[in-house]
Design a protein around this motif. Structure first.
Motif, short mmCIF file in Angstrom:
data_model
loop_
_atom_site.label_atom_id
_atom_site.label_comp_id
_atom_site.label_asym_id
_atom_site.label_seq_id
_atom_site.Cartn_x
_atom_site.Cartn_y
_atom_site.Cartn_z
N GLN A 53 36.60 41.09 54.70
CA GLN A 53 35.48 40.38 55.17
C GLN A 53 34.30 41.19 55.59
O GLN A 53 32.93 40.61 55.68
N LYS A 54 34.31 42.58 55.79
CA LYS A 54 33.17 43.15 56.39
C LYS A 54 32.57 44.17 55.41
O LYS A 54 31.99 45.13 55.57
N VAL A 55 33.15 44.23 54.04
CA VAL A 55 32.59 44.79 52.76
C VAL A 55 31.24 44.13 52.34
O VAL A 55 31.17 43.11 52.17
N THR A 56 30.26 45.08 52.29
CA THR A 56 29.01 44.67 51.66
C THR A 56 28.81 44.97 50.16
O THR A 56 28.11 44.25 49.59
N ASN A 57 29.66 45.77 49.60
CA ASN A 57 29.57 45.96 48.23
C ASN A 57 30.81 46.70 47.71
O ASN A 57 31.35 47.52 48.48
N ILE A 58 30.99 46.66 46.45
CA ILE A 58 32.04 47.53 45.84
C ILE A 58 31.69 47.73 44.36
O ILE A 58 31.34 46.75 43.63
N ASP A 59 32.06 48.70 43.85
CA ASP A 59 31.84 49.14 42.68
C ASP A 59 33.03 49.42 41.77
O ASP A 59 34.28 49.22 42.32
N SER A 60 33.13 50.09 40.64
CA SER A 60 34.43 50.57 39.69
C SER A 60 35.20 51.35 40.58
O SER A 60 36.36 51.16 40.44
N LYS A 78 56.41 45.86 47.16
CA LYS A 78 55.74 45.40 48.32
C LYS A 78 54.60 44.79 47.76
O LYS A 78 54.10 45.04 46.67
N LYS A 79 53.99 43.66 48.29
CA LYS A 79 53.01 42.91 47.74
C LYS A 79 51.64 43.33 48.52
O LYS A 79 51.65 43.72 49.60
N ILE A 80 50.49 42.89 47.93
CA ILE A 80 49.37 42.71 48.35
C ILE A 80 48.62 41.50 48.52
O ILE A 80 48.51 40.87 47.21
N ALA A 81 47.54 41.24 49.46
CA ALA A 81 46.86 40.11 49.25
C ALA A 81 45.57 40.61 49.72
O ALA A 81 45.53 41.53 50.71
N ILE A 82 44.42 40.25 49.17
CA ILE A 82 43.10 40.49 49.58
C ILE A 82 42.23 39.50 50.40
O ILE A 82 42.24 38.51 49.94
N ILE A 83 41.64 39.68 51.64
CA ILE A 83 40.75 38.64 52.14
C ILE A 83 39.31 39.03 51.62
O ILE A 83 38.93 40.01 51.79
N VAL A 84 38.73 37.98 51.08
CA VAL A 84 37.37 37.98 50.67
C VAL A 84 36.76 36.58 51.15
O VAL A 84 37.24 35.52 50.49
N VAL A 85 35.71 36.78 51.75
CA VAL A 85 35.02 35.48 52.12
C VAL A 85 33.70 35.34 51.67
O VAL A 85 33.02 34.25 51.40
N ASP A 86 33.08 36.51 51.44
CA ASP A 86 31.70 36.63 50.91
C ASP A 86 31.46 36.28 49.34
O ASP A 86 32.39 36.77 48.62
N ASP A 87 30.68 35.36 49.01
CA ASP A 87 30.52 34.83 47.73
C ASP A 87 30.17 36.22 46.94
O ASP A 87 30.52 35.87 45.62
N PHE A 88 29.21 36.98 47.22
CA PHE A 88 28.72 38.28 46.44
C PHE A 88 30.17 39.08 45.93
O PHE A 88 30.15 39.21 44.87
N ILE A 89 30.89 39.07 47.08
CA ILE A 89 32.13 40.16 46.85
C ILE A 89 33.03 39.37 46.10
O ILE A 89 33.71 39.95 44.89
N LEU A 90 33.04 38.19 45.86
CA LEU A 90 33.88 37.32 45.26
C LEU A 90 33.65 37.32 43.78
O LEU A 90 34.56 37.42 42.79
N ASN A 91 32.40 37.22 43.81
CA ASN A 91 31.64 37.25 42.29
C ASN A 91 32.18 38.72 41.71
O ASN A 91 32.48 38.83 40.30
N LEU A 92 31.97 39.84 42.55
CA LEU A 92 32.32 41.21 41.87
C LEU A 92 34.01 41.26 41.38
O LEU A 92 34.09 41.88 40.41
N PHE A 93 34.74 40.42 42.18
CA PHE A 93 36.19 40.24 41.82
C PHE A 93 36.37 39.76 40.55
O PHE A 93 36.94 39.97 39.74
N ALA A 94 35.45 38.54 40.39
CA ALA A 94 35.73 37.83 39.23
C ALA A 94 35.04 38.55 38.02
O ALA A 94 35.77 38.60 36.71
N ILE A 95 33.90 39.44 38.30
CA ILE A 95 33.21 40.03 36.97
C ILE A 95 34.38 41.29 36.65
O ILE A 95 34.58 41.40 35.27
N SER A 96 35.05 41.95 37.47
CA SER A 96 36.01 42.95 37.31
C SER A 96 37.25 42.49 36.85
O SER A 96 38.14 43.39 36.64
N GLN A 97 37.61 41.21 37.06
CA GLN A 97 38.81 40.68 36.66
C GLN A 97 39.92 40.96 37.66
O GLN A 97 41.24 40.89 37.24
N CYS A 98 39.47 41.70 38.77
CA CYS A 98 40.60 41.73 39.70
C CYS A 98 41.11 40.63 40.56
O CYS A 98 42.18 40.64 41.12
#
Length: 128
Positions: A53-60, A78-98
């Motif tokens: 939620q407090k991440v402002t950018n993420i790259d490869s 074990k499992k992982i879930a990721i909390i993302v609320v920022d539209d910019f970061i969500l878009n980067l997840f979509a672009i990277s297919q993560c």
């Protein structure tokens, strides 16, 4: 130009561990965080919540760090879930297919439910 910074906070809950990132998960600033994450002891009942939620950018490099951690976690089933609320970061997840290999939640409660009940993505970690 401001110096880029990253911080990681780890809090242990009853059945899961929350890893909170703050700042930029980018090449040149995450080396120490990456080492700390890989050294983490995997002692939790259900899994891990990565709070971005407090991440402002993420790259490869940042995505690679998360994928490598997920591979380490999956060996112990074990499992992982990721909390993302920022539209910019969500878009980067979509672009990277993560977003196809990790469940994306809007809150800790939603993420907690995902790691407890399970989630099936469009891609497996090995296919990514």
């Amino acid at each position: 130009m401001a110096q880029k910074k990253i911080a990681m906070d780890i809090s242990t809950k009853a059945n899961y561990i929350v890893i909170t990132f703050t700042g930029d998960l980018e090449y040149g600033v995450i080396e120490d965080i990456k080492k700390d994450l890989q050294a983490l002891k995997l002692e939790t009942k259900h899994g891990y919540i990565i709070d971005m939620q407090k991440v402002t950018n993420i790259d490869s490099t940042g995505f690679g760090m998360i994928v490598n951690f997920a591979k380490k976690v999956s060996v112990n089933e074990k499992k992982i879930a990721i909390i993302v609320v920022d539209d910019f970061i969500l878009n980067l997840f979509a672009i990277s297919q993560c977003d196809k290999i990790f469940p994306i939640a809007k809150s800790e409660d939603e993420a907690k439910q995902i790691i407890k009940e399970g989630w099936s993505g469009e891609l497996s970690l090995s296919e990514y």
